[in-house]
Write a protein that holds these residues in place. Sequence first.
Motif, mmCIF file in Angstrom:
data_model
loop_
_atom_site.group_PDB
_atom_site.id
_atom_site.type_symbol
_atom_site.label_atom_id
_atom_site.label_comp_id
_atom_site.label_asym_id
_atom_site.label_seq_id
_atom_site.Cartn_x
_atom_site.Cartn_y
_atom_site.Cartn_z
ATOM 1 N N GLU A 15 0.821 -1.203 0.000
ATOM 2 C CA GLU A 15 0.000 0.000 0.000
ATOM 3 C C GLU A 15 0.860 1.260 0.000
ATOM 4 O O GLU A 15 0.506 2.268 -0.624
ATOM 5 C CB GLU A 15 -0.938 -0.005 1.205
ATOM 6 C CG GLU A 15 -2.089 0.968 1.074
ATOM 7 C CD GLU A 15 -3.194 0.695 2.078
ATOM 8 O OE1 GLU A 15 -4.309 1.216 1.858
ATOM 9 O OE2 GLU A 15 -2.956 -0.017 3.064
ATOM 10 N N THR A 16 1.982 1.223 0.678
ATOM 11 C CA THR A 16 2.892 2.369 0.672
ATOM 12 C C THR A 16 3.393 2.649 -0.734
ATOM 13 O O THR A 16 3.445 3.811 -1.178
ATOM 14 C CB THR A 16 4.083 2.112 1.613
ATOM 15 O OG1 THR A 16 3.604 1.948 2.953
ATOM 16 C CG2 THR A 16 5.061 3.269 1.580
ATOM 17 N N GLY A 17 3.783 1.603 -1.449
ATOM 18 C CA GLY A 17 4.238 1.795 -2.818
ATOM 19 C C GLY A 17 3.147 2.349 -3.711
ATOM 20 O O GLY A 17 3.387 3.243 -4.553
ATOM 21 N N GLU A 18 1.922 1.851 -3.530
ATOM 22 C CA GLU A 18 0.800 2.316 -4.348
ATOM 23 C C GLU A 18 0.480 3.777 -4.083
ATOM 24 O O GLU A 18 0.303 4.577 -5.020
ATOM 25 C CB GLU A 18 -0.413 1.447 -4.052
ATOM 26 C CG GLU A 18 -1.645 1.795 -4.871
ATOM 27 C CD GLU A 18 -2.835 0.932 -4.503
ATOM 28 O OE1 GLU A 18 -3.953 1.238 -4.977
ATOM 29 O OE2 GLU A 18 -2.656 -0.035 -3.729
ATOM 30 N N PRO A 65 -14.362 0.191 6.373
ATOM 31 C CA PRO A 65 -14.446 -0.616 7.609
ATOM 32 C C PRO A 65 -13.162 -1.411 7.822
ATOM 33 O O PRO A 65 -12.643 -2.028 6.897
ATOM 34 C CB PRO A 65 -15.638 -1.548 7.325
ATOM 35 C CG PRO A 65 -16.433 -0.852 6.268
ATOM 36 C CD PRO A 65 -15.443 -0.117 5.413
ATOM 37 N N GLY A 66 -12.673 -1.381 9.036
ATOM 38 C CA GLY A 66 -11.438 -2.096 9.353
ATOM 39 C C GLY A 66 -10.225 -1.539 8.651
ATOM 40 O O GLY A 66 -9.287 -2.282 8.345
ATOM 41 N N ALA A 67 -10.225 -0.220 8.401
ATOM 42 C CA ALA A 67 -9.142 0.404 7.632
ATOM 43 C C ALA A 67 -7.819 0.352 8.385
ATOM 44 O O ALA A 67 -7.769 0.282 9.619
ATOM 45 C CB ALA A 67 -9.503 1.857 7.323
ATOM 46 N N ASN A 68 -6.746 0.384 7.615
ATOM 47 C CA ASN A 68 -5.421 0.535 8.191
ATOM 48 C C ASN A 68 -5.280 1.924 8.801
ATOM 49 O O ASN A 68 -6.196 2.756 8.716
ATOM 50 C CB ASN A 68 -4.342 0.339 7.121
ATOM 51 C CG ASN A 68 -4.187 -1.116 6.716
ATOM 52 O OD1 ASN A 68 -4.508 -2.013 7.481
ATOM 53 N ND2 ASN A 68 -3.686 -1.340 5.517
ATOM 54 N N ILE A 120 1.677 4.524 7.269
ATOM 55 C CA ILE A 120 0.669 3.480 7.077
ATOM 56 C C ILE A 120 0.983 2.373 8.069
ATOM 57 O O ILE A 120 2.143 1.972 8.226
ATOM 58 C CB ILE A 120 0.673 2.934 5.639
ATOM 59 C CG1 ILE A 120 0.378 4.047 4.639
ATOM 60 C CG2 ILE A 120 -0.366 1.816 5.493
ATOM 61 C CD1 ILE A 120 0.399 3.594 3.187
ATOM 62 N N GLY A 121 -0.031 1.893 8.751
ATOM 63 C CA GLY A 121 0.194 0.846 9.753
ATOM 64 C C GLY A 121 -1.021 -0.021 9.954
ATOM 65 O O GLY A 121 -2.084 0.207 9.360
ATOM 66 N N ARG A 122 -0.854 -0.989 10.815
ATOM 67 C CA ARG A 122 -1.926 -1.943 11.102
ATOM 68 C C ARG A 122 -1.960 -2.214 12.599
ATOM 69 O O ARG A 122 -0.916 -2.365 13.232
ATOM 70 C CB ARG A 122 -1.682 -3.259 10.353
ATOM 71 C CG ARG A 122 -2.838 -4.258 10.453
ATOM 72 C CD ARG A 122 -4.005 -3.829 9.614
ATOM 73 N NE ARG A 122 -5.128 -4.750 9.736
ATOM 74 C CZ ARG A 122 -6.310 -4.553 9.165
ATOM 75 N NH1 ARG A 122 -6.509 -3.476 8.418
ATOM 76 N NH2 ARG A 122 -7.277 -5.414 9.318
ATOM 77 N N ASP A 123 -3.170 -2.283 13.127
ATOM 78 C CA ASP A 123 -3.338 -2.549 14.555
ATOM 79 C C ASP A 123 -2.815 -3.951 14.889
ATOM 80 O O ASP A 123 -2.955 -4.884 14.100
ATOM 81 C CB ASP A 123 -4.821 -2.425 14.933
ATOM 82 C CG ASP A 123 -5.024 -2.440 16.437
ATOM 83 O OD1 ASP A 123 -5.094 -1.362 17.029
ATOM 84 O OD2 ASP A 123 -5.113 -3.539 17.006
#
Length: 221
Positions: free
Chosen positions: A53-56, A80-83, A145-148
């Motif tokens: 996603e970072t590259g995109e 919903p459930g977004a990064n 950009i991250g993820r829980d």
Amino acid sequence: MTAFGKLIRTTAFRLTLVYLFLFALFAAFLLGFFAWNTRRLITEQITTTVNAETGEISDIFGRRGLRSLVNTIENRALRPGANLYLVTTPTGQAIAGNVGSLAPGVMASTGWSETAYRRLDDQDNANHFALVRVTELSSGFRLLIGRDLEERRRLFGIVAKAGQFSLLVVVVLGLGGGIFVARRVLRRIDAMTGTTQRIMAGDLTGRLPVGRSGDELDRLA
């Protein structure tokens, strides 16, 4: 000496304790490896998704500029459930994203880090934790950009609880099996001891019981 005292002093019971300790140690190592491997796989999944996603998004910024970047971030943040998303100016001011707060210094350096955070729409005051990547874009803008990590923590907790329960079962069954084996051995030893004492007292009609298994106690008899 009490019956239980005699029981726990038997070689069979002590050997059972030794094997129980070794088996519990092996089981704990196996469960620990499984928990570590589960944690590693989830982390790899997060990093793969975030890198893609970072590259995109970096490509969108390079081709279409800041406005398209902000629109893309805002749209994705509403899913919903977004990064986790955050875009800051060269001076550190947030201009887009769904992150309300981060640990100090996270945006100051690029690369991967684990940080406490809160989303903009969080109703509680509790901090959550996420694995994030900070990338520096052209003109000094920065993209996070991250993820829980709640899923990783929850799965690790499930494995840990299962491991504790499994070890408890192993210990209880092992002790029960050790007591059972020791009692059987102790009964045979007591029978041999009683007969031997009668023979030593002069009763030459006494005979040691010999079973059909041919084990070490039968050979001793």
